[in-house]
Structure formats: C-alpha cells, structure tokens
Design a protein around this motif. Sequence first.
Motif, mmCIF file in Angstrom:
data_model
loop_
_atom_site.group_PDB
_atom_site.id
_atom_site.type_symbol
_atom_site.label_atom_id
_atom_site.label_comp_id
_atom_site.label_asym_id
_atom_site.label_seq_id
_atom_site.Cartn_x
_atom_site.Cartn_y
_atom_site.Cartn_z
ATOM 1 N N ILE A 1 0.868 -1.189 0.000
ATOM 2 C CA ILE A 1 0.000 0.000 0.000
ATOM 3 C C ILE A 1 0.901 1.234 0.000
ATOM 4 C CG2 ILE A 1 -0.238 0.171 2.529
ATOM 5 C CD1 ILE A 1 -3.061 0.894 0.041
ATOM 6 N N HIS A 2 2.088 1.080 0.572
ATOM 7 C CA HIS A 2 3.137 2.092 0.430
ATOM 8 C C HIS A 2 4.030 1.627 -0.724
ATOM 9 C CE1 HIS A 2 2.246 3.151 4.841
ATOM 10 N NE2 HIS A 2 1.639 3.989 4.033
ATOM 11 N N GLY A 3 4.026 2.414 -1.811
ATOM 12 C CA GLY A 3 4.608 1.952 -3.074
ATOM 13 C C GLY A 3 6.062 1.534 -3.021
ATOM 14 N N SER A 4 6.804 2.034 -2.036
ATOM 15 C CA SER A 4 8.238 1.722 -1.971
ATOM 16 C C SER A 4 8.525 0.480 -1.112
ATOM 17 C CB SER A 4 8.981 2.930 -1.392
ATOM 18 O OG SER A 4 8.372 3.325 -0.176
ATOM 19 N N GLU A 5 7.478 -0.161 -0.566
ATOM 20 C CA GLU A 5 7.678 -1.263 0.386
ATOM 21 C C GLU A 5 7.380 -2.604 -0.284
ATOM 22 O OE1 GLU A 5 5.320 -0.272 3.829
ATOM 23 O OE2 GLU A 5 6.314 1.664 4.074
ATOM 24 N N VAL A 6 8.435 -3.317 -0.681
ATOM 25 C CA VAL A 6 8.240 -4.466 -1.571
ATOM 26 C C VAL A 6 8.616 -5.831 -0.998
ATOM 27 C CG1 VAL A 6 8.353 -3.136 -3.699
ATOM 28 C CG2 VAL A 6 10.472 -3.972 -2.700
ATOM 29 N N VAL B 1 7.614 5.311 -4.913
ATOM 30 C CA VAL B 1 7.352 6.299 -3.863
ATOM 31 C C VAL B 1 6.321 5.727 -2.891
ATOM 32 C CG1 VAL B 1 7.923 8.342 -5.219
ATOM 33 C CG2 VAL B 1 5.558 7.482 -5.236
ATOM 34 N N ARG B 2 6.313 6.249 -1.666
ATOM 35 C CA ARG B 2 5.395 5.760 -0.630
ATOM 36 C C ARG B 2 3.933 6.006 -1.023
ATOM 37 N NH1 ARG B 2 5.504 4.809 5.021
ATOM 38 N NH2 ARG B 2 3.663 5.589 6.107
ATOM 39 N N GLY B 3 3.640 7.220 -1.460
ATOM 40 C CA GLY B 3 2.258 7.584 -1.769
ATOM 41 C C GLY B 3 1.956 7.436 -3.239
ATOM 42 N N VAL C 1 0.612 -6.029 4.809
ATOM 43 C CA VAL C 1 2.061 -6.248 4.902
ATOM 44 C C VAL C 1 2.837 -5.018 4.417
ATOM 45 C CG1 VAL C 1 3.989 -7.742 4.269
ATOM 46 C CG2 VAL C 1 1.685 -8.721 4.507
ATOM 47 N N HIS C 2 3.694 -4.510 5.295
ATOM 48 C CA HIS C 2 4.517 -3.330 5.005
ATOM 49 C C HIS C 2 5.993 -3.684 5.144
ATOM 50 C CE1 HIS C 2 1.364 -0.082 5.431
ATOM 51 N NE2 HIS C 2 0.699 -1.171 5.756
ATOM 52 N N THR C 3 6.854 -2.686 4.912
ATOM 53 C CA THR C 3 8.248 -2.812 5.325
ATOM 54 C C THR C 3 8.613 -1.586 6.149
ATOM 55 O OG1 THR C 3 9.204 -1.775 3.388
ATOM 56 C CG2 THR C 3 8.869 -4.122 3.250
ATOM 57 N N ALA C 4 9.577 -1.765 7.043
ATOM 58 C CA ALA C 4 9.920 -0.708 8.010
ATOM 59 C C ALA C 4 11.392 -0.315 7.920
ATOM 60 C CB ALA C 4 9.561 -1.165 9.416
HETATM 61 ZN ZN ZN Z 1 4.151 1.038 5.127
#
Ligand code: ZN
Length: 316
Positions: free
Chosen positions: A41-46, A83-85, A126-129
Amino acid sequence: MEVERKFIKIGERPDGSKVQLPIIKIKGEIGGPKVFIGVTIHGSEVTGQVSVWKLLDYIKKHGIKGELTIIPVMNPEGFNYNVRGIPESTIDLNRIYPGDPNGSFAERIVAKIWEIAKQHELIVDVHTAGKSIPFVILDPAPQPLRSKIEEYAYSMGITVLDEFPPEKYERRALAKSLPGVAIKENIPSFTVELPGYRGVDEVGAEAGYRALKNLLIKTGMIDGEFEELDNLVPVIKEKGYRRETIQSNYGGLVELHKKLGEKVNENETVATIRNVFGEVIGEVKSPWNGYIISINASSRVATGGSVASIAIKMKK
Ligand SMILES: [Zn+2]
C-alpha cells in the motif's frame, strides 16, 4: 484448488494507460477460513511481495482449505514510481480508508481494496519498516476482538507490538489505515512490518513467508507445523510491548551504537550525532528501557527525526 490471477481496473492515467490492481484468488477445499493479504500500500515497500511468491509456491504443493485473496500491489502508482504515496501527491493511501468509489484517484484505489478485503474473516496488511526486525503491530481493538487478533498475531512467530498510544494514534490518522477500518467492522486485522530499505530484504522476505505460513496454519487454511523464527531474525518474545520512536534533538550524521534486537537501558546512548565537519554535536539517549526494532537507514537526521524505533514495555 482453483487459482485465478487478474487485474481490476481503477481508472486511467492522462495518457489513457490503465491503473489496475493485481489480484490473486485461491479457492481450496470447502470449510476453511477466508483470508486477505495485501502488500505494497506504500509503493516503496516491496519485501512482502517476495514473501507472497514463496507462500504461493508452498500452497501450490500443499493446497489450502477456504479462500485466500492476495493483492500483491495495493498501490500500483506508488510501486511503479518507487514512492510511498502517489507521484505528484503527498497522500498516504493507508490514512484515507475506507476511501470513496466516486472520490479522488487515491480514494478510489482504497475503496476498491476495502470492498474486496472486507469480504474476509482475517485481513493482513504487509509493510516494510526499513532497517528493522520483522514485527506485527496491533491497532487498538475492543474485546473479544482484541483476543482473537492477538491469537493470530502471536501465531506468526515474530515480535508482536502495540501501536502508539491513543493520542499519537489519532494524530497520525492510523484509525484510517486498513486494520483500523477492519477493526471498526469487527474483522480481525493487523499490520506486519518486514525489513526492507530501497528494495527487497532477502532475510526479511524469508521471515515474512514463514510468519505468514505459521499464520495460515493457525487459521486452519493450510496444514503444517509451527516454525520458530528466532534462528533467522531477532524475536522479542515478551508480551506487552509497544513501539516508540527515539528522536534526535540535533540535525546531522548518525553514528549508531546499537544493533537490531539489542536491549537498551533508559538514558543509554543510542547514537552520536556529528555535523558535516565530522565534529560531535550531541548524543541521543534512549528515554526508555527496551529493544531496538528499527534503525535510521539513511544515516542522517534532522532535528526531531528518528534515529531508531524501540519496543518498550507498556504501563499497566
Ligand atoms: Zn508502510
């Protein structure tokens, strides 16, 4: 077992090319749970996308009970442009749920995701941090939903933390995240944060896969044995912790003195900040006892910026 892969069109870009959500729907034996997994959902988190490939390989061999829906890229625009957004906008898609099917472009994407996700009994986001350990974040939820969510979260075998305290949760609009809206509808849901900075973290992807597999075993969707993950990544096994940010009072380059998963005492120096001439301008001390869960990945910080995140014990 039936596996369907398709794109759902959301709209068009100015040049007429389609903006679409990829979706994987797996129908297994009757009688199992309905689970939704969303990634990026955050474009940079793969990183989670790789965890999903691995999970699909396992499922291909072993089959499932119930229905599993996966949206591997929930923010196609952000993913395309890393990008995130969304490019040309500072909007965060995970702060505008449940969206609006007739609203802005961003609201339409989120409305479609929510329309699909809400048909499930468990929703995992699911995200990345960045440079982090893998961890689950639990949003506030009333009982008995809270216990159900905890049961699922702890079944994954990674660190489980509570969200920021209520004021900060509100200030950061986290109630308008996917788990936030799901909980309002009484659907168990939580966030999974995997390691990953500017791309896929391989160990993080493997940990994410094994954690998701553990979770699906718990739900009864797949067969298998629970697998411990502490030989692969740091895991904080004590319960009752939440995340906090250790902020710097100085701007400069960050020299970290702590590693991921390491214990920190209150008032202990976590980082030294240097100016661009290499001179020490200050120390950042931890306001709390706890464990380091993520560290500043860019090695630079502005005043008020984060040098690390920490898991701290919640007050009873
Ligand atoms: Zn995120």
